[in-house]
Design a protein around this motif. Sequence first.
Motif, PDB file in Angstrom:
ATOM      1  N   HIS A  29     -83.204-108.795 119.939  1.00 38.17           N
ATOM      2  CA  HIS A  29     -82.163-108.378 120.525  1.00 38.17           C
ATOM      3  C   HIS A  29     -80.883-108.856 119.763  1.00 38.17           C
ATOM      4  O   HIS A  29     -79.872-108.180 120.421  1.00 38.17           O
ATOM      5  N   TYR A  75     -83.461 -97.529 120.381  1.00 42.61           N
ATOM      6  CA  TYR A  75     -83.767 -98.300 121.556  1.00 42.61           C
ATOM      7  C   TYR A  75     -82.992 -99.394 122.210  1.00 42.61           C
ATOM      8  O   TYR A  75     -82.821 -99.736 123.205  1.00 42.61           O
ATOM      9  N   LEU A  76     -82.736-100.469 120.895  1.00 42.25           N
ATOM     10  CA  LEU A  76     -81.986-101.462 121.414  1.00 42.25           C
ATOM     11  C   LEU A  76     -80.583-101.092 121.811  1.00 42.25           C
ATOM     12  O   LEU A  76     -80.043-101.745 122.673  1.00 42.25           O
ATOM     13  N   VAL A  85     -79.799 -98.399 123.508  1.00 42.65           N
ATOM     14  CA  VAL A  85     -79.896 -97.955 124.631  1.00 42.65           C
ATOM     15  C   VAL A  85     -80.064 -98.910 125.887  1.00 42.65           C
ATOM     16  O   VAL A  85     -79.725 -98.961 126.781  1.00 42.65           O
ATOM     17  N   GLU A  86     -81.020-100.022 125.374  1.00 42.59           N
ATOM     18  CA  GLU A  86     -81.524-101.161 126.280  1.00 42.59           C
ATOM     19  C   GLU A  86     -80.137-101.942 126.450  1.00 42.59           C
ATOM     20  O   GLU A  86     -79.781-102.521 127.902  1.00 42.59           O
ATOM     21  N   ALA A  87     -79.137-102.075 125.545  1.00 43.91           N
ATOM     22  CA  ALA A  87     -78.144-102.954 125.761  1.00 43.91           C
ATOM     23  C   ALA A  87     -77.134-102.233 126.666  1.00 43.91           C
ATOM     24  O   ALA A  87     -76.443-102.822 127.463  1.00 43.91           O
ATOM     25  N   LYS A  99     -76.259-102.712 134.468  1.00 47.46           N
ATOM     26  CA  LYS A  99     -76.698-103.709 135.450  1.00 47.46           C
ATOM     27  C   LYS A  99     -75.780-104.711 135.832  1.00 47.46           C
ATOM     28  O   LYS A  99     -75.721-105.247 136.919  1.00 47.46           O
ATOM     29  N   SER A 149     -78.042-100.325 129.101  1.00 41.43           N
ATOM     30  CA  SER A 149     -78.422-100.369 130.629  1.00 41.43           C
ATOM     31  C   SER A 149     -78.315-101.530 131.147  1.00 41.43           C
ATOM     32  O   SER A 149     -78.045-101.940 132.388  1.00 41.43           O
ATOM     33  N   GLN A 150     -78.498-102.734 130.197  1.00 38.48           N
ATOM     34  CA  GLN A 150     -78.088-103.960 130.583  1.00 38.48           C
ATOM     35  C   GLN A 150     -76.533-104.318 130.919  1.00 38.48           C
ATOM     36  O   GLN A 150     -76.206-105.134 131.907  1.00 38.48           O
TER      37      GLN A 150
END
Length: 107
Positions: free
Chosen positions: A39, A94-95, A97-99, A105, A101-102
């Motif tokens: 990450h 994907y990293l 997109v994940e960043a 949150k 979404s985090q």
Amino acid sequence: SEKLYTASPGLVNGLQARTFGVWTLLSSVIRCLCAIDIHNRTLYHITLFTFFLALAHFLSEVFIYHTAALTIGVMAPLMVASFSIMGMLIGLQYLEVEALSQNKKKN
């Protein structure tokens, strides 16, 4: 070096072989660190760059400098670098997109 630079082995000396060995060790350490902390975007980009650099090195040795022939000793790193670049570019999406979404949150 004996299995890689088969087209002109006289152009490769011990110093160059050891330097290539150190580069291989350094790039493997970077790649292992990226696998542990996938990450870390900076480390991910550095790792991706090592594969681009390896691909460029082997392609230049075959097609520009003519010190290596397209044998299995050269084709293997070319394939590893190519597939790794593709996989890492896909993984980078994907990293990101994940960043995102985090971050949502946290807010």
